[in-house]
Design an enzyme around this catalytic site. Structure first.
Site, mmCIF file in Angstrom:
data_model
loop_
_atom_site.group_PDB
_atom_site.id
_atom_site.type_symbol
_atom_site.label_atom_id
_atom_site.label_comp_id
_atom_site.label_asym_id
_atom_site.label_seq_id
_atom_site.Cartn_x
_atom_site.Cartn_y
_atom_site.Cartn_z
ATOM 1 N N VAL A 131 3.637 4.073 -1.112
ATOM 2 C CA VAL A 131 3.924 4.739 -2.380
ATOM 3 C C VAL A 131 5.394 5.140 -2.453
ATOM 4 C CG1 VAL A 131 1.548 5.550 -2.659
ATOM 5 C CG2 VAL A 131 3.176 6.976 -1.403
ATOM 6 N N GLN A 150 0.853 -1.204 0.000
ATOM 7 C CA GLN A 150 0.000 0.000 0.000
ATOM 8 C C GLN A 150 0.881 1.244 0.000
ATOM 9 O OE1 GLN A 150 -3.512 -0.672 2.968
ATOM 10 N NE2 GLN A 150 -1.812 -1.921 3.646
ATOM 11 N N HIS A 195 -1.372 1.384 -4.285
ATOM 12 C CA HIS A 195 -1.778 2.793 -4.198
ATOM 13 C C HIS A 195 -0.904 3.700 -5.048
ATOM 14 C CE1 HIS A 195 -3.880 1.905 -0.072
ATOM 15 N NE2 HIS A 195 -4.538 1.445 -1.109
HETATM 16 P P1 OAD Z 1 -1.425 3.145 8.907
HETATM 17 O O1 OAD Z 1 -0.736 4.402 9.294
HETATM 18 O O2 OAD Z 1 -2.908 3.130 8.893
HETATM 19 O O3 OAD Z 1 -0.953 1.951 9.844
HETATM 20 C C1 OAD Z 1 0.410 1.706 10.055
HETATM 21 C C2 OAD Z 1 0.538 0.489 10.969
HETATM 22 O O4 OAD Z 1 1.919 0.201 11.106
HETATM 23 C C3 OAD Z 1 -0.036 0.690 12.366
HETATM 24 O O5 OAD Z 1 -0.934 -0.374 12.661
HETATM 25 C C4 OAD Z 1 1.200 0.658 13.279
HETATM 26 O O6 OAD Z 1 0.952 0.003 14.519
HETATM 27 C C5 OAD Z 1 2.167 -0.141 12.455
HETATM 28 N N1 OAD Z 1 3.603 0.161 12.713
HETATM 29 C C6 OAD Z 1 4.172 1.353 13.003
HETATM 30 N N2 OAD Z 1 5.494 1.222 13.135
HETATM 31 C C7 OAD Z 1 5.792 -0.087 12.943
HETATM 32 C C8 OAD Z 1 6.992 -0.869 12.983
HETATM 33 N N3 OAD Z 1 8.187 -0.315 13.220
HETATM 34 N N4 OAD Z 1 6.885 -2.200 12.739
HETATM 35 C C9 OAD Z 1 5.690 -2.786 12.498
HETATM 36 N N5 OAD Z 1 4.518 -2.106 12.453
HETATM 37 C C10 OAD Z 1 4.556 -0.770 12.683
HETATM 38 O O7 OAD Z 1 -0.831 2.733 7.460
HETATM 39 P P2 OAD Z 1 -1.423 1.757 6.356
HETATM 40 O O8 OAD Z 1 -2.145 0.616 6.954
HETATM 41 O O9 OAD Z 1 -0.336 1.488 5.410
HETATM 42 O O10 OAD Z 1 -3.461 5.331 1.435
HETATM 43 O O11 OAD Z 1 -2.482 2.712 5.659
HETATM 44 C C11 OAD Z 1 -3.189 2.272 4.534
HETATM 45 C C12 OAD Z 1 -3.435 3.417 3.582
HETATM 46 O O12 OAD Z 1 -4.069 4.491 4.289
HETATM 47 C C13 OAD Z 1 -2.192 4.064 3.002
HETATM 48 O O13 OAD Z 1 -1.690 3.370 1.885
HETATM 49 C C14 OAD Z 1 -2.669 5.427 2.632
HETATM 50 C C15 OAD Z 1 -3.528 5.752 3.816
HETATM 51 O O14 OAD Z 1 -4.604 6.582 3.574
HETATM 52 C C16 OAD Z 1 -3.253 6.202 0.430
HETATM 53 O O15 OAD Z 1 -2.446 7.096 0.497
HETATM 54 C C17 OAD Z 1 -4.106 5.968 -0.761
#
Ligand code: OAD
Ligand code: ZN
Length: 241
Positions: free
Chosen positions: A103, A101, A119
Site C-alpha cells: 500500500v 499487495q 490492497h
Molecule cells: P509478508 O510480511 O507476509 O511477507 C514478506 C516476505 O518478504 C517474506 O516471505 C520475506 O521472506 C520476504 N522478504 C523480506 N525481505 C526481503 C528482501 N529484502 N528481498 C526479498 N524478499 C524479502 O508480506 P506480504 O506477503 O506482502 O495485507 O503480505 C501480504 C499481505 O498481508 C499484505 O499486503 C498485508 C498483510 O496482511 C493488508 O494489509 C491487507
C-alpha cells in the site's frame, strides 16, 4: 527445475521472448526502503499480533489510523528500491503489469504505470460509509476526521482482512493473469488470498513462474524457478540486461 541465485538469466535474454509479464510484489520488495514487512522477523504483525486481529472489516477507523499511522507517516519520504526501479525501467514497459499487495505507492514512485494496487493505497483516504471518491492524503491522522459529504469517519483507502478487493483491481488482475506468459512474484510470503493463488492461475494458463524471496517459503514448490536472496540483488539481474 529449481534454480539458484547463481544462475539468473535476464528475462529479456531467454530463448523465449515474453510479451505479457505479470509481476506480483509483497512487503519484501520494500523492506530495504525501510518499511516493515508483516510477517517474519521485525514484521508488523509479528511485533503486534493484536494489530492484525484488530484490522478487520468493520474495525473503527480511529483504530486503523492508530495502527497504520507510523507507516503512513513514513510514506512521503520513502524512496523506491533498486528492485522497484529495475521493474519500472524494463523495456518494453508495455509488456509488464505490476500487481502489488503493498500500500506504499513505491512502484508508482519508481515510474511504473498501470499498477494494480490490490490492497489499496495508504496515502489515500476514503469515507467509511458513503461513496464520496477517495482522495490523496498523506496526513497521519490521530483520530478519524469526518467525511466532508456525510460526516461519517474517514479511513485509509486500503483493504482490511475479510474485506473484498476493489472491483477494478480484482478484474484487472484476473485479466492480466489470464493473458500472462511469465509470472514473477517478489518478496511475498504467499499467505494472503487471493494473491497467494495467482501463481496457480498463471501456471494453468501456461506461464513460466518465478519466485524471488529472501528465504524459502511454503510457497516455493508452486513455482518453476526460485531465487532466494535480497530483491535488490536479484530483481535488477532478472529485469536488466
Ligand atoms: P509478508 O510480511 O507476509 O511477507 C514478506 C516476505 O518478504 C517474506 O516471505 C520475506 O521472506 C520476504 N522478504 C523480506 N525481505 C526481503 C528482501 N529484502 N528481498 C526479498 N524478499 C524479502 O508480506 P506480504 O506477503 O506482502 O495485507 O503480505 C501480504 C499481505 O498481508 C499484505 O499486503 C498485508 C498483510 O496482511 C493488508 O494489509 C491487507
Ligand atoms: Zn461519507
Amino acid at each position: 527445475m529449481k534454480t539458484t541465485s547463481q544462475s539468473i538469466v535476464p528475462i529479456g535474454k531467454r530463448g523465449r521472448s515474453y510479451q505479457r509479464i505479470v509481476v506480483l510484489t509483497g512487503a519484501g520488495i520494500s523492506a530495504s526502503a525501510g518499511l516493515p514487512t508483516f510477517r517474519g522477523p521485525g514484521g508488523l504483525w509479528t511485533k503486534n499480533p493484536e494489530l492484525a486481529n484488530a484490522l478487520v472489516a468493520g474495525a473503527h477507523p480511529d483504530l486503523m489510523w492508530k495502527a497504520l499511522g507510523g507507516l503512513r507517516a513514513a510514506i512521503p519520504t520513502t524512496k523506491p528500491t533498486p528492485a522497484h526501479l529495475a521493474i519500472a525501467r524494463f523495456s518494453p514497459a508495455s509488456a509488464v503489469t505490476v500487481i502489488t499487495q503493498n500500500v506504499d505507492g513505491l512502484h508508482e514512485k519508481a515510474g511504473s504505470s498501470g499498477v494494480i494496487a490490490l490492497h489499496g493505497r495508504l496515502a489515500r483516504t476514503r469515507c467509511s460509509s458513503c461513496d464520496a471518491p477517495s482522495f490523496d492524503d498523506e496526513a497521519p491522522h490521530a483520530t478519524a476526521p469526518p467525511c466532508p459529504k456525510c460526516g461519517a469517519p474517514l479511513r485509509p483507502d486500503i483493504v482490511m482482512f475479510e474485506e473484498s478487493l476493489g472491483a477494478a483491481e480484482e478484474m484487472g488482475s484476473k485479466r492480466a493473469l489470464r493473458d500472462c506468459d511469465l509470472f514473477i512474484a517478489i518478496g511475498t510470503s504467499g499467505t494472503v488470498w487471493p494473491a497467494s493463488s495467482f501463481v496457480r492461475s498463471a501456471s494453468f494458463e501456461g506461464a513460466h513462474t518465478i519466485l524471488v524471496n529472501l528465504t524459502a517459503t511454503e510457497g516455493d514448490s508452486a513455482f518453476a524457478e526460485v531465487h532466494h536472496g535480497p530483491a535488490d540483488e536479484i530483481v535488477p539481474q532478472l529485469f536488466g540486461g
